[in-house]
Design an enzyme around this catalytic site. Structure first.
Site, PDB file in Angstrom:
ATOM      1  N   LYS A   1     -33.898 -25.947  15.090  1.00 63.74           N
ATOM      2  CA  LYS A   1     -34.814 -25.958  13.951  1.00 63.74           C
ATOM      3  C   LYS A   1     -33.999 -25.895  12.665  1.00 63.74           C
ATOM      4  CE  LYS A   1     -36.841 -23.347  11.085  1.00 63.74           C
ATOM      5  NZ  LYS A   1     -37.036 -24.227   9.925  1.00 63.74           N
TER       6      LYS A   1
ATOM      7  N   GLU B   1     -25.931 -14.311  12.261  1.00 66.15           N
ATOM      8  CA  GLU B   1     -24.929 -14.382  11.190  1.00 66.15           C
ATOM      9  C   GLU B   1     -25.716 -14.306   9.888  1.00 66.15           C
ATOM     10  OE1 GLU B   1     -23.393 -15.397   8.258  1.00 66.15           O
ATOM     11  OE2 GLU B   1     -22.840 -17.393   8.969  1.00 66.15           O
TER      12      GLU B   1
ATOM     13  N   CYS C   1     -22.395 -17.866   3.075  1.00 66.10           N
ATOM     14  CA  CYS C   1     -22.497 -16.552   3.710  1.00 66.10           C
ATOM     15  C   CYS C   1     -21.235 -15.743   3.472  1.00 66.10           C
ATOM     16  CB  CYS C   1     -22.774 -16.701   5.191  1.00 66.10           C
ATOM     17  SG  CYS C   1     -21.816 -17.992   5.983  1.00 66.10           S
TER      18      CYS C   1
ATOM     19  N   GLU D   1     -26.482  -9.235  -1.579  1.00 67.41           N
ATOM     20  CA  GLU D   1     -26.094 -10.646  -1.529  1.00 67.41           C
ATOM     21  C   GLU D   1     -26.945 -11.413  -2.542  1.00 67.41           C
ATOM     22  OE1 GLU D   1     -27.109 -13.244   1.976  1.00 67.41           O
ATOM     23  OE2 GLU D   1     -24.936 -13.537   1.959  1.00 67.41           O
TER      24      GLU D   1
HETATM   25  P1  NAI Z   1     -34.187 -17.501   5.726  1.00 69.86           P
HETATM   26  O1  NAI Z   1     -33.353 -16.575   6.524  1.00 69.86           O
HETATM   27  O2  NAI Z   1     -35.631 -17.159   5.632  1.00 69.86           O
HETATM   28  O3  NAI Z   1     -34.069 -18.990   6.313  1.00 69.86           O
HETATM   29  C1  NAI Z   1     -33.089 -19.422   7.227  1.00 69.86           C
HETATM   30  C2  NAI Z   1     -33.752 -20.153   8.377  1.00 69.86           C
HETATM   31  O4  NAI Z   1     -34.665 -19.281   9.039  1.00 69.86           O
HETATM   32  C3  NAI Z   1     -34.569 -21.401   7.979  1.00 69.86           C
HETATM   33  O5  NAI Z   1     -34.425 -22.396   8.957  1.00 69.86           O
HETATM   34  C4  NAI Z   1     -35.985 -20.847   7.992  1.00 69.86           C
HETATM   35  O6  NAI Z   1     -36.957 -21.858   8.201  1.00 69.86           O
HETATM   36  C5  NAI Z   1     -35.937 -19.894   9.167  1.00 69.86           C
HETATM   37  N1  NAI Z   1     -36.988 -18.876   9.175  1.00 69.86           N
HETATM   38  C6  NAI Z   1     -37.630 -18.328   8.100  1.00 69.86           C
HETATM   39  N2  NAI Z   1     -38.544 -17.429   8.511  1.00 69.86           N
HETATM   40  C7  NAI Z   1     -38.493 -17.386   9.861  1.00 69.86           C
HETATM   41  C8  NAI Z   1     -39.178 -16.642  10.865  1.00 69.86           C
HETATM   42  N3  NAI Z   1     -40.137 -15.761  10.559  1.00 69.86           N
HETATM   43  N4  NAI Z   1     -38.840 -16.827  12.151  1.00 69.86           N
HETATM   44  C9  NAI Z   1     -37.871 -17.699  12.490  1.00 69.86           C
HETATM   45  N5  NAI Z   1     -37.204 -18.454  11.593  1.00 69.86           N
HETATM   46  C10 NAI Z   1     -37.500 -18.299  10.290  1.00 69.86           C
HETATM   47  O7  NAI Z   1     -33.511 -17.594   4.293  1.00 69.86           O
HETATM   48  P2  NAI Z   1     -34.048 -18.227   2.921  1.00 69.86           P
HETATM   49  O8  NAI Z   1     -35.411 -17.703   2.613  1.00 69.86           O
HETATM   50  O9  NAI Z   1     -33.905 -19.689   2.962  1.00 69.86           O
HETATM   51  O10 NAI Z   1     -32.990 -17.630   1.877  1.00 69.86           O
HETATM   52  C11 NAI Z   1     -33.131 -16.314   1.365  1.00 69.86           C
HETATM   53  C12 NAI Z   1     -31.814 -15.575   1.348  1.00 69.86           C
HETATM   54  O11 NAI Z   1     -31.257 -15.538   2.640  1.00 69.86           O
HETATM   55  C13 NAI Z   1     -30.717 -16.175   0.494  1.00 69.86           C
HETATM   56  O12 NAI Z   1     -30.857 -15.801  -0.832  1.00 69.86           O
HETATM   57  C14 NAI Z   1     -29.482 -15.595   1.127  1.00 69.86           C
HETATM   58  O13 NAI Z   1     -29.222 -14.316   0.642  1.00 69.86           O
HETATM   59  C15 NAI Z   1     -29.834 -15.502   2.585  1.00 69.86           C
HETATM   60  N6  NAI Z   1     -29.278 -16.630   3.362  1.00 69.86           N
HETATM   61  C16 NAI Z   1     -28.108 -16.447   4.041  1.00 69.86           C
HETATM   62  C17 NAI Z   1     -27.522 -17.491   4.707  1.00 69.86           C
HETATM   63  C18 NAI Z   1     -26.228 -17.339   5.422  1.00 69.86           C
HETATM   64  O14 NAI Z   1     -25.462 -18.273   5.501  1.00 69.86           O
HETATM   65  N7  NAI Z   1     -25.957 -16.209   6.027  1.00 69.86           N
HETATM   66  C19 NAI Z   1     -28.107 -18.834   4.709  1.00 69.86           C
HETATM   67  C20 NAI Z   1     -29.369 -18.921   4.018  1.00 69.86           C
HETATM   68  C21 NAI Z   1     -29.910 -17.836   3.359  1.00 69.86           C
END
Ligand code: NAI
Ligand code: MG
Length: 486
Positions: free
Chosen positions: A181, A256, A290, A388
C-alpha cells in the site's frame, strides 16, 4: 496526465493477482504536483474489499508458480527487475519528482537506489542458509529459513521508491507474497515499478498493489487475519495503530518511525569536511527524511564558528520547483506544510534564528514551499529539539564535553541514526557504543546509509531491521528440525 512522457501503466488502476483494475466502487484520489499545487492524475481509492482480493491473490501465488520457484529463480527475477528499473530510471525519477516535489537529481538517486535494492536482494536470495546444531547422540538438528507467507508493506511518501525497494525486495527474495500500500500522496512510482515486475518474470499475485487512504486500505491490510507480517514506515501514531492491529492477529511487525537524529561535532573534528554534510543531511528531501540529522550538537569551543558557517550556508539555500535544480523542492502536501509552518512559527517566537534560506520567485504560489531555517542556542528540551518536524528545520545545541554530548544525544524519545565528528579514535568507539540508535556514522553521515547497511531504530523510532542482509531474517521465520536416526 499532462506529462510529455509515455507511461507504461495506468495510474488509476490497482494491481491484484496480475490484473490491473479499478477499485471496488470506482473511487479515486487526486494526484497533486506539490511544486505547482495542480492535480495531474488520479489514483484508485482502494477498499477493504480490494485488500481481501489482494490477500487472496497473494495466497494463490504462494500455492502456485511463485511458491514453487527456487531461491535462485526468485533472485533472477529481482535481477531482471533491477535492469528494467535502470532502463526506465529517467521516467521513474521524473514521476517521483513530480509526485513528491523532490529535486530531479535526488529522485534520480532514488531510482538508482531502487535498482540497487533489487540487485542486492536478487544476489542474496539464494545465499540465505540455515544451520546444523550439535544436540543429542543419534540426532541431527537443522534450521530452515522459510517465508512468513503473505506480507503487508505500508510505505510513506518521502522516499517511495527507496522504501518500496528495501521492503518488497527483501520480502520477495525470501519467497513471501506481498501486498503493497503506497501513500495516498505518492503512489505513481510504486505503480510504475509494479508494472515492470511482470516483464521481469514475477508470477501474478507475488506482488499486489492497492492504492488508497491509510485509514481505509492501510487499516484493512494491517488488521487482515491472513496477513503474516506487516512492515511499516511512517509516523509514530500510525505505527502504534498498526502494531495494535497486528497484535490482534499475533503477527510480527517491523516499524521504522523516524527520529530526531543528531550530528555530534567535537572541537577536534575536520570541520571543513563535515560542513556540507551537517546541512545536507537535514535539508535533503526538504527535511522529510526519517533519518534527517535535524539536531546539530556542537562543542562549546567551536560553537560560534560552526554557527556562523552553517548560517552562511542556510542564507544561500533556495527552495524552488522540483524540476529547477534548487537546493530543495516544496514539501509533499499542504498538510505537511501546515505542520512544518507551525513549528517554524513557534521557533520564531521562542528561539533565535541563525540563518534562513528563501523561496525562489519562480515558485508557484499554490506550491507547498517552505524556506529552510536554522535555529541556534536551542535548549535540548525545547519542542523543536525533541519532536520530529519533517521539514527543512535544523536546531543547534551547544555542549561542554563528551558526557554532555551523549546525554543530549540520547535525550529524546527517538533513536534512529547519529553522526559523530571527531578525529579521536577512542572517543569514536565510546560514542559508537553509548549512543542509543540503530546506526552510527563516524566522520560521515548516510541518512539511512547504503542498501547494504541494516537500518532501524530504538525507542519510538521503532523496531526491527530493514536493508542489508539482516532484512532477510526479518522477512523470514526460522524452523528447527530435529531428526532422530540412531
Ligand atoms: P502516516 O504515518 O500517517 O502515513 C504513512 C503511511 O501510513 C501512508 O501510506 C498512510 O496511508 C498509511 N496510514 C495512515 N493511517 C493508517 C492507518 N490507520 N492504518 C494503516 N496505515 C495507515 O504519516 P503522514 O500523516 O503522511 O505524515 C505525518 C508525519 O509522519 C510526518 O510529519 C512525519 O513526522 C512522519 N513520517 C515519517 C516517515 C518516516 O520516514 N519515518 C515517513 C512519513 C511520515
Ligand atoms: Mg503528489
Amino acid at each position: 496526465m499532462e506529462m510529455n512522457t509515455k507511461l507504461w501503466f495506468d495510474p488509476a488502476k490497482l494491481l491484484v493477482g496480475g490484473a490491473w483494475r479499478e477499485a471496488e466502487g470506482g473511487g479515486a484520489i487526486p494526484v497533486e504536483n506539490p511544486s505547482t499545487g495542480e492535480t495531474i492524475a488520479s489514483i484508485a481509492a482502494g477498499t477493504a474489499g480490494d485488500v481481501e482480493a489482494a490477500v487472496s491473490a497473494a495466497e494463490a501465488a504462494l500455492d502456485g508458480e511463485w511458491g514453487a520457484m527456487t531461491a535462485t529463480e526468485r533472485g533472477r527475477v529481482l535481477l531482471r527487475w533491477a535492469r528494467l528499473v535502470e532502463e526506465r530510471a529517467e521516467t521513474l525519477a521524473f514521476l517521483e519528482s513530480t509526485d513528491v516535489g523532490k529535486p530531479i537529481a535526488q529522485a534520480r538517486n532514488d531510482a538508482t537506489a531502487l535498482s540497487r535494492y533489487f540487485e542486492f536482494y536478487g544476489g542474496a536470495a539464494d545465499k540465505v542458509m540455515g544451520e546444523t546444531i550439535p544436540y543429542q547422540a543419534g540426532t541431527t538438528v537443522l534450521t530452515l529459513r522459510e517465508p512468513h507467507g503473505v506480507t503487508a508493506h505500508i510505505i510513506p511518501w518521502n522516499y517511495p521508491m527507496q522504501i518500496l525497494g528495501r521492503s518488497i525486495g527483501a520480502a520477495l527474495a525470501m519467497g513471501n507474497a506481498c501486498v503493497l500500500k503506497p501513500a495516498e500522496d505518492a503512489s505513481l512510482s510504486a505503480l510504475a515499478v509494479a508494472a515492470l515486475a511482470e516483464e521481469a518474470g514475477l508470477p501474478a499475485g507475488a506482488l499486489n498493489v492497492v492504492t488508497g487512504y491509510g485509514h481505509e486500505v492501510g487499516a484493512a491490510l494491517s488488521a487482515h487475519p491472513r496477513v503474516h507480517h506487516v512492515s511499516f514506515t511512517g509516523s509514530v501514531g500510525t505505527g502504534r495503530r498498526i502494531q495494535s492491529a497486528a497484535a490482534e492477529n499475533v503477527v510480527p511487525v517491523t516499524l521504522e518511525l523516524g527520529g530526531k537524529s543528531p550530528h555530534i561535532v567535537f572541537d577536534d573534528c575536520h570541520l571543513e569536511a563535515a560542513l556540507p554534510t551537517l546541512v545536507g543531511a537535514c535539508i535533503q528531501a526538504a527535511g522529510q527524511t526519517c533519518s534527517a540529522a535535524s539536531r546539530v550538537l556542537v562543542q562549546r569551543g567551536i560553537y560560534e564558528e560552526v554557527k556562523a558557517k552553517m548560517a552562511a550556508v542556510y542564507n544561500g539555500l533556495v527552495a524552488g520547483p522540483a524540476s529547477g535544480g534548487f537546493d530543495l523542492g516544496p514539501l509533499v502536501s499542504g498538510k505537511q506544510k501546515a505542520i512544518v509552518t507551525r513549528y517554524i512559527a513557534k521557533g520564531r517566537d521562542e528561539l533565535t534564528i541563525a540563518g534562513e534560506g528563501r523561496i525562489d520567485d519562480s515558485a508557484p504560489a499554490k506550491g507547498h514551499y517552505v524556506a529552510p531555517v536554522l535555529f541556534a542556542d536551542v535548549p535540548a528540551d525545547h519542542a523543536l529539539a525533541q519532536e520530529e518536524i519533517f521539514g527543512p528545520v535544523q536546531v543547534m545545541i551547544p555542549f561542554e564535553d563528551e558526557a554532555d554530548a551523549i546525554r543530549i544525544a540520547n535525550g529524546t524519545d527517538y533513536g534512529l541514526v547519529a553522526g559523530v565528528w571527531t578525529e579521536n579514535g577512542a572517543r569514536q568507539m565510546r560514542l559508537a557504543r553509548r549512543l542509543h540508535c540503530g546506526q552510527v556514522f563516524i566522520n560521515n553521515y548516510g541518512a539511512g546509509g547504503g542498501v547494504e547497511l541494516p537500518f532501524g531504530g530504538t525507542g519510538k523510532s521503532g523496531h526491527g531491521r530493514e536493508k542489508g542482509f539482516e532484512a532477510l531474517y526479518g522477512f523470514s521465520r526460522l524452523k528447527t528440525v530435529s531428526i532422530k536416526h540412531g
